[in-house]
Design a protein around this motif. Structure first.
Motif, mmCIF file in Angstrom:
data_model
loop_
_atom_site.group_PDB
_atom_site.id
_atom_site.type_symbol
_atom_site.label_atom_id
_atom_site.label_comp_id
_atom_site.label_asym_id
_atom_site.label_seq_id
_atom_site.Cartn_x
_atom_site.Cartn_y
_atom_site.Cartn_z
ATOM 1 N N UNK A 69 -19.445 -27.982 -8.125
ATOM 2 C CA UNK A 69 -20.281 -27.640 -9.272
ATOM 3 C C UNK A 69 -21.752 -27.760 -8.894
ATOM 4 N N UNK A 70 -22.106 -28.829 -8.188
ATOM 5 C CA UNK A 70 -23.493 -29.029 -7.772
ATOM 6 C C UNK A 70 -23.932 -27.911 -6.827
ATOM 7 N N UNK A 71 -23.057 -27.518 -5.891
ATOM 8 C CA UNK A 71 -23.396 -26.437 -4.960
ATOM 9 C C UNK A 71 -23.584 -25.118 -5.701
ATOM 10 N N UNK A 72 -22.746 -24.851 -6.693
ATOM 11 C CA UNK A 72 -22.875 -23.617 -7.475
ATOM 12 C C UNK A 72 -24.193 -23.610 -8.250
ATOM 13 N N UNK A 73 -24.573 -24.763 -8.796
ATOM 14 C CA UNK A 73 -25.838 -24.834 -9.524
ATOM 15 C C UNK A 73 -27.033 -24.633 -8.588
ATOM 16 N N UNK B 216 -6.737 -38.468 -6.032
ATOM 17 C CA UNK B 216 -7.360 -38.116 -7.308
ATOM 18 C C UNK B 216 -8.880 -38.280 -7.246
ATOM 19 N N UNK B 217 -9.325 -39.372 -6.620
ATOM 20 C CA UNK B 217 -10.772 -39.610 -6.498
ATOM 21 C C UNK B 217 -11.426 -38.525 -5.644
ATOM 22 N N UNK B 218 -10.773 -38.141 -4.558
ATOM 23 C CA UNK B 218 -11.321 -37.083 -3.702
ATOM 24 C C UNK B 218 -11.378 -35.748 -4.434
ATOM 25 N N UNK B 219 -10.358 -35.454 -5.240
ATOM 26 C CA UNK B 219 -10.370 -34.210 -6.021
ATOM 27 C C UNK B 219 -11.542 -34.194 -6.991
ATOM 28 N N UNK B 220 -11.778 -35.317 -7.670
ATOM 29 C CA UNK B 220 -12.892 -35.389 -8.618
ATOM 30 C C UNK B 220 -14.232 -35.223 -7.905
ATOM 31 N N UNK B 221 -14.400 -35.882 -6.763
ATOM 32 C CA UNK B 221 -15.652 -35.750 -6.019
ATOM 33 C C UNK B 221 -15.850 -34.323 -5.526
ATOM 34 N N UNK B 222 -14.765 -33.686 -5.072
ATOM 35 C CA UNK B 222 -14.860 -32.305 -4.594
ATOM 36 C C UNK B 222 -15.266 -31.381 -5.728
#
Length: 166
Positions: A39-43, A28-34
């Motif tokens: 999102x950061x890469x898209x921005x 779950x933590x890895x999914x949230x970080x991914x």
């Protein structure tokens, strides 16, 4: 004894459950970080695209301003030269050249170290005085060709210094 066997079974079951919970938590933590990283890469990608369009608009404005007093082809040529010069300056700033040594390289030059990747040449001792691990090579007698009297090299796998092969 049966009671201890029963507790051992409970311990194994508890360890399995804890491992399962730990795996799920990590997933779950890895999914949230991914998700956050995507999102950061898209921005960042959107920011880069908008900066590209802003640069194109700036180049167009420069060309139009120059075309007020010059022919259109000359304004476009000057704009292209200005953009090319800016690109060259940015590339030079991003990549240090040999003529502009970095601070680390200046320290190496001052210390008298050679420019060999990894510090010293292979097979050299730390002092760099001579080959390490290699026996000294006997000098060749004056007037004798390296391959013998005929000048031809010895056959492959034959030691030229071995007296049996002379």
């Amino acid at each position: 004894m049966d009671r201890l066997d029963h507790l051992e079974h409970l311990d194994k079951h508890l360890v399995d459950e804890l491992a399962l919970v730990a795996r799920e938590t990590i997933r779950d933590e890895l999914r949230q970080q991914t998700r956050k990283q995507r999102r950061k890469a898209a921005l960042y990608a959107a920011s880069g695209a908008l900066a590209l369009y802003a640069g194109a608009a700036l180049a167009l404005a420069l060309g139009l301003a120059l075309s007020l007093g010059l022919p259109d082809w000359a304004a476009a040529l000057i704009t292209a030269v200005v953009l090319g010069g800016a690109a060259y300056v940015l590339r030079s700033a991003a990549r240090p050249s040999a003529s502009r040594p970095t601070a680390e390289h200046e320290g190496e030059i001052a210390a008298g170290r050679d420019r060999v990747t990894g510090g010293t040449a292979p097979g050299m001792p730390p002092g760099g005085k001579g080959p390490a691990g290699y026996p000294p090579v006997p000098p060749v007698a004056p007037g004798v060709a390296p391959g013998g009297a005929t000048g031809s090299p010895p056959p492959a796998g034959v030691d030229p210094e071995d007296p049996r092969h002379r």
